[in-house]
Scaffold this active site. Structure first.
Site, PDB file in Angstrom:
ATOM      1  N   SER A 187      80.167  39.234  40.058  1.00 47.78           N
ATOM      2  CA  SER A 187      79.595  37.915  40.310  1.00 47.78           C
ATOM      3  C   SER A 187      79.633  37.074  39.034  1.00 47.78           C
ATOM      4  CB  SER A 187      78.180  38.069  40.878  1.00 47.78           C
ATOM      5  OG  SER A 187      77.706  36.856  41.401  1.00 47.78           O
ATOM      6  N   ASP A 273      82.343  37.074  51.752  1.00 53.15           N
ATOM      7  CA  ASP A 273      81.443  36.689  50.668  1.00 53.15           C
ATOM      8  C   ASP A 273      81.161  35.191  50.737  1.00 53.15           C
ATOM      9  OD1 ASP A 273      80.095  36.217  48.299  1.00 53.15           O
ATOM     10  OD2 ASP A 273      81.492  37.348  47.057  1.00 53.15           O
ATOM     11  N   HIS A 308      79.096  39.679  49.467  1.00 54.71           N
ATOM     12  CA  HIS A 308      79.063  39.601  48.005  1.00 54.71           C
ATOM     13  C   HIS A 308      78.963  40.968  47.343  1.00 54.71           C
ATOM     14  CE1 HIS A 308      78.902  37.305  44.371  1.00 54.71           C
ATOM     15  NE2 HIS A 308      77.708  37.739  44.024  1.00 54.71           N
TER      16      HIS A 308
END
Length: 331
Positions: A187, A273, A308
């Site tokens: 991320s 995501d 994610h």
């Protein structure tokens, strides 16, 4: 959440035009030069973590503007040989936490430096210890919008500089093979690792999953999830600030860093995501290394039914196997 971005066959060939400011390289060269004017290491103090098989030190190094940045440095207990090192960057809103939280890379035999995120650490996890003394420029309350209207005042100018300095710091620590240093992150951490790969030509490897700050303009059109949603929220109040904001964001665009990278690269992406849309990761992957002429080794692993979290532990196992081969950890 069903798949919402481009179809897989289009993602695999997705190479959008990259709108770079003409002074992109000069901007980062000058920024890093300013940071390099100070010695990188501040303090290195051993800590008692409760772990018998891991030795850990509380490290303070000097990042952007010489500011003190905290990190945990860990290595297998009792090992004196110089080890390949993994520099890991944490996700958005998370700090370095506690020294016993992240043990995967140490257990795999690496020296490991986990960098704290300046001005973050209060959203989840177990906190951080690095303030951001330059966070007074106009912008939203969240880091993604701090200083958004001026590239020199933007939060990510400081955080990316810290990330580069973390590699310099780990190379200055005892017991590290400075020629075998990898940058790793998920991320926001993936976005930072990718920036480091584009700014340091001697990085040995980079491993990123669901990278933030890649394909920023498209991501702002696709999702309102944080952190991109914080930028959108700011612009919803400050109508007419889009041009200035987009200019600032162009200096931290992960695809631009990817184009300049030379290190072998390992990517992971969840195709559902909605936090960091997969088209951003594919844009960075497909453009990776194109400006260098180095044709670096690279691979990407997609998880069609994941968001994610990407491939989670499956992806980590793939990273372990891949990095062992790239860094030749049998030496």
């Amino acid at each position: 959440m069903p798949a919402f971005d481009l179809p897989t066959n289009e993602l695999e060939h997705y190479r959008p035009d990259v709108q770079e400011p003409p002074d992109f390289d000069e901007f980062w060269r000058d920024t890093l030069k300013e940071a390099a004017d100070t010695d990188v290491l501040g303090s290195v103090r051993p800590v008692e973590s409760g772990l018998r098989l891991t030795d850990t030190w509380d490290v303070t190094f000097r990042g952007f503007a010489g500011d003190p940045v905290r990190a945990w440095y860990s290595r297998p207990a009792g090992v004196r040989a110089a080890l390949p090192a993994v520099v890991e960057y944490a996700g958005y809103g998370r700090g370095r936490g506690l020294p016993h939280e992240r043990l995967t890379w140490v257990n795999a035999g690496y020296a490991h430096l986990l960098m704290d995120n300046r001005g973050q650490g209060d959203q989840y996890g177990n906190g951080g210890a690095t303030p951001d003394p330059h966070a007074s420029a106009p912008g939203g309350p969240g880091p993604a919008a701090r200083g958004l209207l001026d590239p020199r005042a933007y939060h990510y100018r400081r955080l990316i500089t810290d990330a580069v300095r973390a590699v310099t710091a780990v190379r200055a620590l005892p017991g590290v093979d400075g020629g075998r240093v990898a940058a790793v992150g998920n991320s926001q951490g993936g976005g930072l690792a990718l920036a480091v790969a584009g700014l340091l030509p001697d990085l040995a490897a980079v491993l990123v999953t669901a990278p933030f700050l890649c394909g920023i303009r498209r991501a702002l059109d696709l999702t309102d999830a944080s952190p991109y949603g914080e930028i959108s929220a700011y612009l919803s109040v400050h109508r007419g600030a889009e041009e200035a904001a987009y200019r600032t964001l162009s200096y931290v665009e992960g695809v631009s860093f990817a184009r300049r990278a030379t290190a072998p690269a390992h990517f992971g992406v969840g195709l559902r995501d909605t936090v960091c849309p997969p088209s951003g990761a594919y844009a960075a992957f497909n453009h990776y290394g194109e400006r260098t002429g180095a044709d670096p080794r690279k691979e990407i692993h997609a998880y069609p039914y994941n968001g994610h979290e990407g491939g989670d532990a499956v992806q980590v196992r793939r990273q372990l196997d891949w990095l062992a081969g790239v860094l030749d950890v049998s030496r």
